[in-house]
Enzyme design. Structure first.
Site, PDB file in Angstrom:
ATOM      1  CG  HIS A 158      56.449  41.229  41.696  1.00 51.40           C
ATOM      2  ND1 HIS A 158      56.303  40.979  40.347  1.00 51.40           N
ATOM      3  CD2 HIS A 158      57.474  40.445  42.101  1.00 51.40           C
ATOM      4  CE1 HIS A 158      57.192  40.081  39.965  1.00 51.40           C
ATOM      5  NE2 HIS A 158      57.919  39.732  41.018  1.00 51.40           N
ATOM      6  CG  ASP A 365      47.815  47.576  40.937  1.00 51.74           C
ATOM      7  OD1 ASP A 365      48.608  46.742  41.383  1.00 51.74           O
ATOM      8  OD2 ASP A 365      46.794  47.267  40.286  1.00 51.74           O
TER       9      ASP A 365
HETATM   10  P1  ADQ Z   1      48.176  41.676  41.246  1.00 47.37           P
HETATM   11  O1  ADQ Z   1      47.860  42.552  42.405  1.00 47.37           O
HETATM   12  O2  ADQ Z   1      47.607  40.332  41.280  1.00 47.37           O
HETATM   13  O3  ADQ Z   1      49.764  41.561  41.000  1.00 47.37           O
HETATM   14  P2  ADQ Z   1      47.803  42.563  38.401  1.00 47.37           P
HETATM   15  O4  ADQ Z   1      49.103  43.095  37.942  1.00 47.37           O
HETATM   16  O5  ADQ Z   1      46.663  43.316  37.816  1.00 47.37           O
HETATM   17  O6  ADQ Z   1      47.634  42.547  39.970  1.00 47.37           O
HETATM   18  O7  ADQ Z   1      47.709  41.061  37.944  1.00 47.37           O
HETATM   19  C1  ADQ Z   1      46.545  40.332  38.134  1.00 47.37           C
HETATM   20  C2  ADQ Z   1      46.571  39.102  37.250  1.00 47.37           C
HETATM   21  O8  ADQ Z   1      45.492  38.277  37.649  1.00 47.37           O
HETATM   22  C3  ADQ Z   1      46.375  39.455  35.790  1.00 47.37           C
HETATM   23  O9  ADQ Z   1      47.223  38.686  34.991  1.00 47.37           O
HETATM   24  C4  ADQ Z   1      44.910  39.105  35.546  1.00 47.37           C
HETATM   25  O10 ADQ Z   1      44.644  38.623  34.262  1.00 47.37           O
HETATM   26  C5  ADQ Z   1      44.644  38.023  36.565  1.00 47.37           C
HETATM   27  N1  ADQ Z   1      43.238  38.082  36.991  1.00 47.37           N
HETATM   28  C6  ADQ Z   1      42.574  39.116  37.507  1.00 47.37           C
HETATM   29  N2  ADQ Z   1      41.280  38.798  37.714  1.00 47.37           N
HETATM   30  C7  ADQ Z   1      41.136  37.541  37.307  1.00 47.37           C
HETATM   31  C8  ADQ Z   1      40.039  36.621  37.256  1.00 47.37           C
HETATM   32  N3  ADQ Z   1      38.815  36.939  37.672  1.00 47.37           N
HETATM   33  N4  ADQ Z   1      40.273  35.390  36.779  1.00 47.37           N
HETATM   34  C9  ADQ Z   1      41.504  35.043  36.364  1.00 47.37           C
HETATM   35  N5  ADQ Z   1      42.567  35.850  36.383  1.00 47.37           N
HETATM   36  C10 ADQ Z   1      42.378  37.078  36.857  1.00 47.37           C
HETATM   37  C11 ADQ Z   1      50.947  42.042  41.677  1.00 47.37           C
HETATM   38  C12 ADQ Z   1      50.996  43.552  41.921  1.00 47.37           C
HETATM   39  C13 ADQ Z   1      50.781  44.287  40.612  1.00 47.37           C
HETATM   40  C14 ADQ Z   1      51.844  43.849  39.598  1.00 47.37           C
HETATM   41  C15 ADQ Z   1      51.924  42.330  39.503  1.00 47.37           C
HETATM   42  C16 ADQ Z   1      53.129  41.891  38.682  1.00 47.37           C
HETATM   43  O11 ADQ Z   1      50.017  43.939  42.872  1.00 47.37           O
HETATM   44  O12 ADQ Z   1      50.861  45.697  40.796  1.00 47.37           O
HETATM   45  O13 ADQ Z   1      51.488  44.360  38.319  1.00 47.37           O
HETATM   46  O14 ADQ Z   1      52.040  41.740  40.797  1.00 47.37           O
HETATM   47  O15 ADQ Z   1      54.313  42.408  39.181  1.00 47.37           O
END
Ligand code: ADQ
Length: 468
Positions: A158, A365
């Site tokens: 991921h 990311d």
């Molecule tokens: P993450 O690094 O966690 O995921 P991201 O893809 O942006 O990054 O997903 C974060 C998730 O957490 C989103 O669904 C978001 O809504 C939620 N989130 C963020 N802040 C929040 C908050 N304050 N309260 C509640 N929820 C919150 C990893 C990889 C990414 C990749 C994903 C999926 O690092 O690059 O996109 O996996 O493969």
């Protein structure tokens, strides 16, 4: 089907056991519930020791088993906080200086991966698809393959796969690569990571690479791009709820500014939160006409709070917010609103709807789902997106920026704030089409179809995944 992932797909809430929030559970639970299957996850020694090792879900009409691999506190520290989050995570995101190299991390990583493999093997029946998730479980596929050579194994990574020269910095990089080459199919978000992986296998292991296949131990390992999406319908529905719209309106009333810029991330050094704050500070210095008219609302979810780099980042962000607000606040106007907490998806939707600009500038990311969530939930705002994200390869209508370039960040923020409504709508319409195509259900279907092909070609007696 058997899914192996660090975390389980269900959580105990006031309403009983419910699906965990997040892409993986959203995408894979429905598939598992339909086909029946097993989800193997760790049992966290901090707060899950009273959970059963095997749990039927849903209780009243079981469709799947959640099988837990119990970890000791020391294993959690070494395998999860250590190897996964202080070695592999910083390496994959090009933060070599954040890597902590303690041999105990690797020893326990290996041990825990072996235990995951054993749990999978105990559950797997011939012909089952085995789908391993993410950087916590790099070694498990090779262990499964050793014990059960006929297994059909996929792995989805991921986060970014870094350039070969960065990956090779990892002690034991070869063993880690060999772990993944136990698979039939290895998936990444975008082609660039696929190419980096193929290059790593070619140079570090001397493997033959043909097209997108690595020839390894007499097998073909297909390496493919499968960009992940969000649950689009779910987000659109949440965004359209009256409650969400009322919360968005209340937020705007309370902030009482013309322009609202939001950032939403886990508090992680890869997300670029500090540089974003510094760019906002530079913006306020350069453009006093925006004083009292703009607010920057940064939401940061607490994450990996046991890791020293994260503790330090928290202090630095607290300090920057205090400094900016101390320097620029006037009367009732506060330029930066910083919330260090977790919200529900519906609350996040209210932020997305309320925003004029989403400022998402990770330093690196794998994909970045927040950008997609903003696009699904917002109707007339602008998306600023770091070009160092997987999402940037796909969301080409976003305003893209190099997050290390402060002047560029300031300029792109001004451009977003002053963009004509018509252009914002046009860009957003293009983005919405892309996000709809990327849907997380499509992601799961496409990966599983590819894995199924590996089984089918074996049954036909073809050289599996042959590249002719
Ligand atoms: P993450 O690094 O966690 O995921 P991201 O893809 O942006 O990054 O997903 C974060 C998730 O957490 C989103 O669904 C978001 O809504 C939620 N989130 C963020 N802040 C929040 C908050 N304050 N309260 C509640 N929820 C919150 C990893 C990889 C990414 C990749 C994903 C999926 O690092 O690059 O996109 O996996 O493969």
């Amino acid at each position: 089907m058997i899914v192996a992932a660090n975390r389980g797909p269900i959580r105990l809430t006031e309403e009983g056991w419910t699906p965990a929030v997040g892409g993986l559970a959203t995408a894979l639970l429905p598939v598992l519930m339909e086909q029946g299957g097993v989800w193997v996850a760790m049992r966290d020694p901090d707060d899950e020791t009273d959970l059963p090792l095997c749990q039927d879900y849903p209780e009243e009409n079981p469709r799947l088993d959640v099988r837990r691999v119990p970890l000791s506190r020391e294993e959690l520290v070494n395998y999860y906080y250590g190897m996964a989050n202080r070695v592999l995570w910083p390496n994959a995101h090009y933060f070599i200086e954040h890597m902590a190299l303690d041999p105990a991390f690797y020893t326990d990583y290996e041990r825990v991966n072996r235990r995951f493999a054993e749990a999978v093997l105990e559950e797997a029946a011939p012909g089952d698809l085995i789908w391993v998730q993410d950087y916590h479980l790099m070694r498990a596929p090779a262990f499964i393959r050793q014990q059960q050579p006929e297994s059909v194994i996929g792995h989805f990574w991921h986060i970014p796969w870094p350039a070969m020269e960065v990956f090779r910095v990892l002690p034991r990089s070869r063993a880690l690569l060999e772990g993944l080459l136990g698979c039939d199919v290895v998936g990444f978000h975008v082609e660039e990571y696929v190419e980096n992986f193929l290059e790593s296998a070619r140079v570090l292991l001397g493997a033959t690479v043909r097209g997108n296949c690595v020839e390894w131990e007499g097998r073909q390992v297909r390496v493919e791009a499968h960009p992940i999406g969000i649950n689009v319908a779910g987000f659109e529905e949440m965004a359209a709820l009256e409650e969400t719209q009322a919360e968005a309106a209340a937020m705007r009333d309370e902030l009482d500014v013309e322009f609202l810029v939001v950032g939403i991330d886990r508090l992680d050094y890869t997300k670029g939160i500090l540089s974003r704050l510094l760019a906002f500070e530079a913006f306020l210095e350069e453009y006093p006409t925006y004083h009292k008219r703009i607010a920057f609302y940064q939401v940061a979810t607490p994450s990996r709070t046991e890791v020293p780099s994260y503790q330090q980042l928290k202090r630095e962000v607290d300090e920057a917010v205090g400094r900016i607000n101390g320097a620029f606040s006037q009367d009732a106007w506060v330029p930066v609103h910083y919330r260090y907490r977790t919200y529900t998806q519906q609350e996040l939707c209210a932020f997305y709807r309320a925003a004029d600009v989403a400022l998402l500038t990770p330093l690196r990311d794998g994909m970045n789902l927040v950008a997609q969530e903003f696009v699904a939930a917002n109707d007339d705002g602008a998306l600023i997106l770091s070009e160092l994200t997987g999402a940037a390869y796909l969301l080409t209508e976003a305003l893209q920026v190099n997050p290390y370039d402060q002047q560029a960040l300031v300029a792109v923020l001004k451009e977003a704030l002053e963009m004509p409504l018509e252009e914002k709508r046009q860009r957003l319409a293009g983005l919405k089409r892309k996000v709809a195509e990327l849907d997380v259900h499509h992601w799961a279907d496409a990966f599983l179809a590819s894995l199924q092909k590996a089984t089918d070609s074996r049954q036909l007696g073809e050289p599996e995944n042959a590249v002719l």
